[in-house]
Design an enzyme around this catalytic site. Structure first.
Site, PDB file in Angstrom:
ATOM      1  N   GLY A  45       2.681   3.469   1.597  1.00  0.00           N
ATOM      2  CA  GLY A  45       3.283   3.592   2.735  1.00  0.00           C
ATOM      3  C   GLY A  45       3.459   4.825   2.954  1.00  0.00           C
ATOM      4  N   ASP A  57       4.317  -4.367  -7.468  1.00  0.00           N
ATOM      5  CA  ASP A  57       3.642  -3.394  -7.183  1.00  0.00           C
ATOM      6  C   ASP A  57       4.087  -2.601  -7.831  1.00  0.00           C
ATOM      7  OD1 ASP A  57       6.014  -4.280  -5.414  1.00  0.00           O
ATOM      8  OD2 ASP A  57       6.051  -2.449  -4.416  1.00  0.00           O
ATOM      9  N   GLY A 103       0.749  -0.834  -0.432  1.00  0.00           N
ATOM     10  CA  GLY A 103      -0.291  -0.075   0.220  1.00  0.00           C
ATOM     11  C   GLY A 103       0.742   0.488   0.108  1.00  0.00           C
ATOM     12  N   GLY A 127       7.078   6.743   5.930  1.00  0.00           N
ATOM     13  CA  GLY A 127       6.253   7.943   4.924  1.00  0.00           C
ATOM     14  C   GLY A 127       7.135   9.004   4.475  1.00  0.00           C
TER      15      GLY A 127
HETATM   16  P1  AMP Z   1       8.725   0.992  -3.528  1.00  0.00           P
HETATM   17  O1  AMP Z   1      10.528   0.441  -3.364  1.00  0.00           O
HETATM   18  O2  AMP Z   1       8.934   2.303  -3.737  1.00  0.00           O
HETATM   19  O3  AMP Z   1       8.204   0.636  -4.292  1.00  0.00           O
HETATM   20  O4  AMP Z   1       8.343   0.722  -2.075  1.00  0.00           O
HETATM   21  C1  AMP Z   1       7.497  -0.218  -1.464  1.00  0.00           C
HETATM   22  C2  AMP Z   1       6.659  -0.163  -0.746  1.00  0.00           C
HETATM   23  O5  AMP Z   1       7.357   0.291   1.004  1.00  0.00           O
HETATM   24  C3  AMP Z   1       5.812   1.152  -0.409  1.00  0.00           C
HETATM   25  O6  AMP Z   1       4.195   0.440   0.004  1.00  0.00           O
HETATM   26  C4  AMP Z   1       5.900   2.069  -0.434  1.00  0.00           C
HETATM   27  O7  AMP Z   1       4.730   2.275   0.278  1.00  0.00           O
HETATM   28  C5  AMP Z   1       6.785   1.541   1.198  1.00  0.00           C
HETATM   29  N1  AMP Z   1       7.346   2.351   1.363  1.00  0.00           N
HETATM   30  C6  AMP Z   1       9.058   2.642   0.728  1.00  0.00           C
HETATM   31  N2  AMP Z   1       9.553   3.635   1.563  1.00  0.00           N
HETATM   32  C7  AMP Z   1       8.678   3.412   2.515  1.00  0.00           C
HETATM   33  C8  AMP Z   1       8.638   5.062   3.827  1.00  0.00           C
HETATM   34  N3  AMP Z   1       9.922   6.075   3.578  1.00  0.00           N
HETATM   35  N4  AMP Z   1       8.099   5.439   4.756  1.00  0.00           N
HETATM   36  C9  AMP Z   1       6.743   4.420   4.413  1.00  0.00           C
HETATM   37  N5  AMP Z   1       6.277   3.194   3.901  1.00  0.00           N
HETATM   38  C10 AMP Z   1       7.802   3.059   2.456  1.00  0.00           C
HETATM   39 MG    MG Z   2       7.054   1.054  -5.244  1.00  0.00          MG
END
Ligand code: AMP
Ligand code: MG
Length: 481
Positions: free
Chosen positions: A89, A249, A87, A123
């Protein structure tokens, strides 16, 4: 004079299974770093009368336009092969902006604070990775490859804690939607068939309305998504782009490149090239991108099984037959794509051998992928192209080029459309980001200007075409979370 927002938020009207209603967390002291005026104008948005302070308020999410209904979207995903509930995040969807009452774009803030999907994360996002996404996504767009785009980056005035303390930032991302393979996996995991139907209908309406009334809607949907994804990965292979984190995702149903984390462009041709520091086993290496696309599509197909046929065995057979054909479709498309890069018209039974010979030579001699095709367009004359084996190969290529009698001009025209003369070389991107982190955007703007016309050999581009320094040999990218 108004900015011109025209929000019409359809996703936020779906039930709460699909999302969380949440606002961006306000930030302390936002400051605009960059605004993409060209993109703004294609979105019919006009920020020319908005001062910098107000722009910072808008693009930090501190000041939210009317008629928005901000949400974080729920999704799941296979990350490096392992299924996880995820989701948004650290992202919030501001809303869907309609252009000319017709084209719908998600406007999303990335780095906008915690949500119920944040798990252990803060976040937030750091300035470097958000500017990196801005540069690479805009470069991919100018390369005529479908992608999410970047409208603005603001600094939050707050620090984020990573290995070091970094400047916090928020990216405004524009996408034709953020529905992913992972969105389907999330809903499929809840085993609620009504919601699954809702998501399928929603996505078909938004991206593939031509099959809205089809009797075999779910299977047609799978087929269209497969076509789009196949075309996307062909484009990546054409320009030497390595996405780096092709988790389910991070695969958009629209067929746009999404989520620029550890991505980078290959220099010397090596199918095993991996830049991401976390991709220890090369799952997302350059040459693995097509099979991984297929693997992700198989995960997508699994979600659709209950809607493909009431009889599960039939459904599985139909979906499997379809996905099994990926390899054939891909190979045909790939061959044609390389023919275009080489300016070859028509087909010759020896084409595959001719192409393999060139690729073997590049790999064995560690020769630059982009510059080799430039050389064939008479743009680059590095010493390496005086190599005897290469000259032999070139003679065969020249002979093959005569098939179907194209003029030299026609050949060059075809090649110019398919071979970039500049790509975002890693050392140039890093150099621009280092300066931007210190508050100087000159190098970044210069790089962005060059990357806007990647197929035009205008002006002095040598600086952007030359090979990376030896110090870049073990270049690694980080996910930037
Ligand atoms: P990503 O690697 O950007 O595709 O992120 C994978 C998952 O980790 C997704 O659900 C993001 O929303 C969550 N996510 C990545 N970085 C953060 C962060 N700093 N805080 C909270 N959630 C994160
Ligand atoms: Mg992502």
């Amino acid at each position: 004079m108004t900015i011109g927002w025209h929000f019409d938020n359809t996703y936020s009207k779906l039930s709460n299974t699909f999302k969380e209603n949440i606002k961006p967390t306000p930030v302390h002291d936002p400051e605009l770093v960059i605004l993409n005026e060209e993109l703004a104008s294609t979105l019919n948005l006009n920020f020319s009368k908005t001062d910098k302070k107000k722009l910072a308020e808008i693009f930090s999410g501190n000041s939210i336009p009317e008629e928005t209904n901000t949400i974080a979207q729920a999704y799941a995903g296979h990350q490096f092969g392992h299924f996880t509930m995820l989701g948004d995040g650290r992202a919030v969807l501001l809303g869907e902006h309609l252009v000319n009452n017709e084209n719908r774009f998600d406007i999303q803030f990335k780095g906008s604070g915690r949500t119920s999907f944040s798990r252990g994360g803060d976040g937030r996002a750091a300035l470097g990775p958000m500017l990196r996404e801005y540069i690479i996504s805009e470069a991919i767009h100018s390369l005529n490859i479908p992608t999410t785009r970047s409208l603005a980056v603001v600094k939050t005035g707050e620090k984020v804690v990573r290995e070091n303390l970094l400047q916090g930032a928020i990216l405004t991302r524009v996408a034709s939607s953020h529905v992913r393979v992972g969105t389907f996996q999330y809903i499929a995991a809840t085993q609620n068939i009504e919601n699954l139907n809702t998501l399928v209908d929603y996505t078909i309406n938004r991206h593939y309305p031509e099959i809205k009334n089809s009797k075999s809607k779910a299977l047609d949907f799978l087929n269209l998504v497969m076509e789009k994804q196949c075309q996307l990965v062909i484009n990546w292979m054409r320009v030497g782009f390595i996405h780096g984190v092709m988790n389910t995702d991070n695969m958009a149903i629209s067929g746009e490149t999404i989520d620029y984390g550890p991505c980078a462009f290959m220099n010397n041709y090596d199918p095993k090239t991996v830049f991401s520091s976390i991709d220890k086993f090369g799952r997302y290496a350059f040459s693995n991108q097509p099979p991984i696309t297929k693997w992700n599509l198989a995960r997508f197909a699994e979600c659709l099984i209950p809607l493909i046929d009431k009889n599960e065995d039939n459904a599985i057979k139909l979906a499997t037959d379809l996905i099994d054909n990926f390899q054939n479709i891909y190979e045909d498309k790939w061959l044609n794509m390389i023919r275009d890069k080489l300016g070859l018209f028509g087909e010759d039974k020896n084409d595959k051998n001719l192409i393999n010979e060139l690729f073997d030579w590049m790999e064995k001699n560690k020769v630059d992928y982009t510059n080799t095709f430039c050389h064939l367009m008479n743009i680059n004359s590095d010493e390496v192209y005086k190599n005897k084996d290469f000259i032999n190969w070139k003679n065969k290529w020249k002979k093959r080029s005569k098939l179907n009698n194209p003029t030299k001009e026609k050949q060059i025209e075809l090649m110019k459309k398919n071979n970039p003369v500049v790509i975002p070389r890693n050392h140039k991107v890093e150099e621009a980001l280092d300066e931007a982190d210190k508050g100087n955007l000159d190098k970044m703007n210069k790089l962005l200007n060059v990357l806007r016309y990647p197929y035009s050999n205008n002006g002095n581009l040598y600086e952007f075409q030359k090979l990376p320094p030896a110090s870049e040999k073990n270049y690694k990218t980080f996910c930037g979370t």
